[in-house]
Design a protein around this motif. Structure first.
Motif, short mmCIF file in Angstrom:
data_model
loop_
_atom_site.label_atom_id
_atom_site.label_comp_id
_atom_site.label_asym_id
_atom_site.label_seq_id
_atom_site.Cartn_x
_atom_site.Cartn_y
_atom_site.Cartn_z
N ASN A 130 52.36 37.17 26.08
CA ASN A 130 51.43 36.27 25.44
C ASN A 130 51.60 37.45 24.06
OD1 ASN A 130 51.75 34.89 27.38
ND2 ASN A 130 50.14 35.91 28.42
N ASN A 131 50.59 36.87 22.99
CA ASN A 131 49.98 37.88 22.17
C ASN A 131 49.31 36.37 21.08
OD1 ASN A 131 51.68 35.42 19.84
ND2 ASN A 131 53.44 36.69 20.54
N GLU A 132 48.77 37.04 20.13
CA GLU A 132 48.15 36.57 19.80
C GLU A 132 47.76 34.60 19.09
OE1 GLU A 132 47.97 37.59 15.12
OE2 GLU A 132 46.15 38.93 16.23
N LYS A 133 49.21 34.60 19.04
CA LYS A 133 49.88 33.45 19.02
C LYS A 133 50.63 32.35 19.89
CE LYS A 133 50.96 34.43 13.77
NZ LYS A 133 51.74 34.26 12.73
N PHE A 134 51.15 32.72 20.76
CA PHE A 134 51.49 32.12 22.48
C PHE A 134 51.05 32.70 23.60
CE2 PHE A 134 54.78 31.89 24.46
CZ PHE A 134 55.20 30.87 24.75
N ARG A 135 51.05 31.80 24.15
CA ARG A 135 50.23 32.13 25.64
C ARG A 135 50.92 31.49 26.90
NH1 ARG A 135 46.06 34.09 28.15
NH2 ARG A 135 44.95 33.23 30.30
N ALA A 136 51.97 31.93 27.80
CA ALA A 136 52.40 31.38 28.59
C ALA A 136 51.59 31.58 29.99
CB ALA A 136 53.51 32.21 29.35
N VAL A 137 51.53 30.72 30.86
CA VAL A 137 50.81 31.06 31.68
C VAL A 137 51.20 30.26 33.59
CG1 VAL A 137 48.44 29.67 32.67
CG2 VAL A 137 48.66 30.12 30.91
N PHE A 138 51.32 30.47 34.20
CA PHE A 138 51.95 30.18 35.54
C PHE A 138 51.07 30.14 36.20
CE2 PHE A 138 56.01 30.66 38.31
CZ PHE A 138 54.97 29.83 39.89
N ARG A 139 50.96 28.19 36.16
CA ARG A 139 49.40 28.01 37.14
C ARG A 139 49.13 28.23 38.18
NH1 ARG A 139 49.39 21.66 35.00
NH2 ARG A 139 47.81 22.33 35.92
N SER A 140 48.93 29.60 39.24
CA SER A 140 48.61 30.25 39.60
C SER A 140 47.60 29.58 40.66
CB SER A 140 48.87 32.05 40.09
OG SER A 140 49.76 32.61 39.46
N ASN A 141 46.65 29.16 40.00
CA ASN A 141 45.47 29.16 41.02
C ASN A 141 45.89 27.24 41.52
OD1 ASN A 141 42.93 28.22 41.94
ND2 ASN A 141 42.51 26.97 39.76
N LEU A 142 46.16 26.57 40.75
CA LEU A 142 46.97 25.19 41.33
C LEU A 142 48.24 25.68 42.57
CD1 LEU A 142 46.54 22.55 41.06
CD2 LEU A 142 49.66 22.64 39.49
N ALA A 143 48.81 27.17 42.35
CA ALA A 143 49.52 26.55 43.80
C ALA A 143 48.77 27.47 44.60
CB ALA A 143 50.72 27.62 43.01
N SER A 144 47.98 27.73 44.61
CA SER A 144 47.61 28.61 45.64
C SER A 144 46.46 26.99 46.63
CB SER A 144 45.99 29.16 45.10
OG SER A 144 45.09 29.02 44.70
N LYS A 145 46.26 25.81 45.65
CA LYS A 145 45.35 25.02 46.79
C LYS A 145 46.26 24.90 47.74
CE LYS A 145 42.72 24.04 42.76
NZ LYS A 145 41.81 23.26 42.12
N THR A 146 47.65 24.48 47.90
CA THR A 146 48.53 24.09 48.54
C THR A 146 47.83 25.04 50.11
OG1 THR A 146 50.56 25.67 48.36
CG2 THR A 146 50.62 23.89 47.32
N LYS A 147 47.25 26.36 50.14
CA LYS A 147 47.28 27.02 51.49
C LYS A 147 44.97 26.69 51.82
CE LYS A 147 50.52 30.65 50.19
NZ LYS A 147 50.75 31.80 49.35
N ILE A 148 44.84 26.23 51.39
CA ILE A 148 42.98 26.33 50.94
C ILE A 148 42.47 25.56 51.44
CG2 ILE A 148 43.20 28.56 49.72
CD1 ILE A 148 41.59 27.06 46.99
N GLY A 149 41.27 24.96 51.82
CA GLY A 149 41.22 23.94 52.34
C GLY A 149 40.06 23.48 50.74
#
Length: 356
Positions: A244-263
């Motif tokens: 990641n820098n001011e021109k590029f961002r890489a995101v692992f969508r962790s929030n989406l992954a966590s939803k497989t566990k929470i109700g």
């Protein structure tokens, strides 16, 4: 660089619409996801809409102009052209994109990128707020195994991203160029290299999405134990963040992954009025999860005006049917989930809310 609230929601930026919902008024959608084409030039092994059969159906320029014009004055703010096939297979895609922007509606495009050639980019890219190129491999051999397209498709997509990035810089366009990989066991070792590759080509953003299932999908990945599988990639998340820098961002969508566990904390789908889906046949649906499901269509935009559909008895019956369902059976990665959590908190506030 901005994160654009990926896997969150933006309803707080539309307070009047939320206030109308709280007051029990008719609420019209802020966003629509529209399938310009039922056909697709790939057969991805993770495809969530494989059950629809990739039919050669295409929405017309005329019907979309008429309905979007109507929806604009009911409060439609944005359209994502994605949905049930490859949007750029629609021969009128460029005109539809430009027409929609000319109406004052923000436009986004999700595409496998094979057909987003330089001439297409020149004709419509300035009308698009953001583009998501779906690339689920970093090598030609893996790409062909997963996407099941034509020889050389991956290199074509890379070239198209490069040309789009050059055009963006040359004309100072604001379009955000994003690449998304659906990470599965078949491509997990190629994620980091792909992120570096598209960064060097000029992409602005790279996202790692988990595999999301549809109830009617026939693909074999439905057997993947997502809750445990996506827990194993902390090192990859760190490696991506270092790009990641001011021109590029890489995101692992962790929030989406966590939803497989929470109700879910809510028992009704409160978010339905704020979003809708239109498939390549013109059917209007509550959300992408229910596209093609018997008895879940609100109506058809070729047969009725948008207002007739939105205020009609058929839609009311479908909404009641959905709210009578056990929402825990819906996909845990539902894109309306964050909006539903927000609206549930407003609908069912906790104690002491006046102590701000």
């Amino acid at each position: 660089m901005e994160d654009y609230r990926i896997d969150s929601h933006k309803l707080m930026f539309h307070p009047q619409r939320v206030a109308d919902w709280c007051d029990g008024k008719v609420v019209y959608p802020i966003n629509a996801e529209v399938g310009l084409a039922g056909a697709c030039n790939h057969r991805c092994i993770f495809c969530a809409v494989d059950y629809l059969g990739y039919k050669p159906q295409f929405l017309t320029r005329e019907i979309l102009h008429d309905r979007f014009h109507e929806m604009k004055y009911k409060g439609l703010k944005s359209v994502l052209f994605a949905g049930t096939g490859e949007p750029l297979l629609n021969k009128n895609a460029v005109d539809i994109i430009n027409d929609t922007k000319a109406l004052g509606i923000d436009v986004a495009l999700s595409t496998n990128g094979v057909l987003f050639v330089e001439n297409v980019a020149k004709e419509c890219m300035d009308s698009i707020s953001w583009i998501r190129f779906s690339i689920s491999a970093g090598t030609e051999s893996t790409y062909k195994r997963i996407h099941r397209g034509q020889d050389g498709d991956l290199e074509r997509v890379f070239q198209n991203i490069y040309h789009a990035a050059q055009l963006k810089r040359r004309h100072n366009w604001k379009t955000v160029l994003g690449v998304q990989i659906v990470m599965i066991p078949e491509n997990e070792t190629e994620v980091l290299a792909l992120a570096k590759k598209v960064r060097d080509l000029g992409a602005d953003q790279f996202t790692v999405k988990i595999y999301c299932w549809q109830p009617l999908s026939n693909n074999e990945l439905k057997q993947l134990d997502r809750a445990s599988y996506y827990d194993r990639f902390e090192e990859l998340k760190q490696q991506l963040s270092q790009l990641n820098n001011e021109k590029f961002r890489a995101v692992f969508r962790s929030n989406l992954a966590s939803k497989t566990k929470i109700g879910r904390c809510y028992t009704e789908c409160y978010a339905m009025p704020f979003h809708t889906n239109i498939d390549a046949s013109g059917n209007l649906w509550p959300c992408c999860t229910l596209v093609g499901m018997d008895g879940m269509s609100f109506g058809n935009i070729y047969e009725n005006t948008f207002d007739e559909i939105w205020l009609g008895d058929k839609r009311k019956k479908v909404i009641q049917k959905i709210n009578d369902m056990n929402l825990r059976e819906c996909s845990p990665e539902c894109k309306l989930d964050e909006m539903n959590r927000y609206l549930h908190e407003i609908k069912c506030p906790s104690a002491h809310i006046n102590f701000i």
